[in-house]
Design a protein around this motif. Sequence first.
Motif, mmCIF file in Angstrom:
data_model
loop_
_atom_site.group_PDB
_atom_site.id
_atom_site.type_symbol
_atom_site.label_atom_id
_atom_site.label_comp_id
_atom_site.label_asym_id
_atom_site.label_seq_id
_atom_site.Cartn_x
_atom_site.Cartn_y
_atom_site.Cartn_z
ATOM 1 N N VAL A 61 -2.302 5.421 1.090
ATOM 2 C CA VAL A 61 -3.749 5.263 0.921
ATOM 3 C C VAL A 61 -4.503 6.043 1.990
ATOM 4 O O VAL A 61 -4.232 5.924 3.187
ATOM 5 N N LEU A 91 -5.354 -3.763 2.630
ATOM 6 C CA LEU A 91 -6.029 -2.584 3.174
ATOM 7 C C LEU A 91 -6.949 -2.980 4.325
ATOM 8 O O LEU A 91 -6.925 -2.352 5.396
ATOM 9 N N LEU A 145 0.868 -1.183 0.000
ATOM 10 C CA LEU A 145 0.000 0.000 0.000
ATOM 11 C C LEU A 145 0.896 1.222 0.000
ATOM 12 O O LEU A 145 1.915 1.261 0.697
ATOM 13 N N ARG A 150 -2.071 1.729 -4.723
ATOM 14 C CA ARG A 150 -2.456 3.132 -4.618
ATOM 15 C C ARG A 150 -3.957 3.298 -4.811
ATOM 16 O O ARG A 150 -4.569 2.575 -5.597
ATOM 17 N N MET A 151 -4.538 4.271 -4.105
ATOM 18 C CA MET A 151 -5.946 4.578 -4.261
ATOM 19 C C MET A 151 -6.131 5.433 -5.509
ATOM 20 O O MET A 151 -5.625 6.556 -5.596
ATOM 21 N N LEU A 160 -8.381 0.418 -6.064
ATOM 22 C CA LEU A 160 -6.943 0.330 -5.834
ATOM 23 C C LEU A 160 -6.249 -0.200 -7.073
ATOM 24 O O LEU A 160 -6.790 -1.056 -7.790
#
Length: 261
Positions: A28, A51, A25, A219-220, A215
């Motif tokens: 985020v 997440l 991640l 990454r968001m 995602l």
Amino acid sequence: MNPVSTARFLQARGLQVKADERLLLDGVDLQLQPGQLLGVLGPNGAGKTTLLRALLGVLQPEQGTVTLQEQPLQRWSARERARRMAYLAQGQQVHWPLPVRDVVALGRLPHGDGHTPTGRQAVEHAMELADCHTLASRNVQTLSGGERARVLLARALATQAPVLLADEPLAALDPAHQLHIMALLQQLALKGMAVAVVLHDLTLASRFCTQVCVLQQGRMVAQGAPHAVLDDDLLQQVFNLQVLRMDQSGASCVVPWEVFA
């Protein structure tokens, strides 16, 4: 379910999670509020399960914070967290030949009342919600994959936590039960729960979820209402898909149609 404050109920900021120097991640940010059914979407390996596990405190981030009811997650004891956040993990197995009712009653462990009238009532209600009450006396190890998935969802619901995090709860279910479970999660959110569910089915996500987050490589990419997030550009960029758009009985959804060459 007890009333809870809606102010930034479960929030992640700048989450960075690594494993063996690999970034799972990367920065985020996420908010989950009571009344939301949040679909967590993305290709395989995008970081969806990571997440959820970070939100639970199972994984410790290299950077960033998770707060629950505006308090850092680490300030809550494990038992307090378990009372407030129920977790349905991906592909769970049951390794003991227990009756279904006893498996669902494990959801009351954070409260310590599985054999009291209050606990038994919560267990029975959870089995009815997950459509597994007719299986109550069955040995859980004799069930099909789909039946077992409904039992494990009932165990999470028996906790009666205000937050439910579910990782691919539809994976083993037939289409009718997929619709039943998504409608159930939608109703739980409408009654004030905060629900986040990892999904691969874009059609069900776009139809039932009030919010989706996408995602890609940790990454968001986007978060918002499905109709705003799941536009043609994002679907091509993230999923390499062309979709059909459907409206039926006031509900809208996308249907994957072709893979871009």
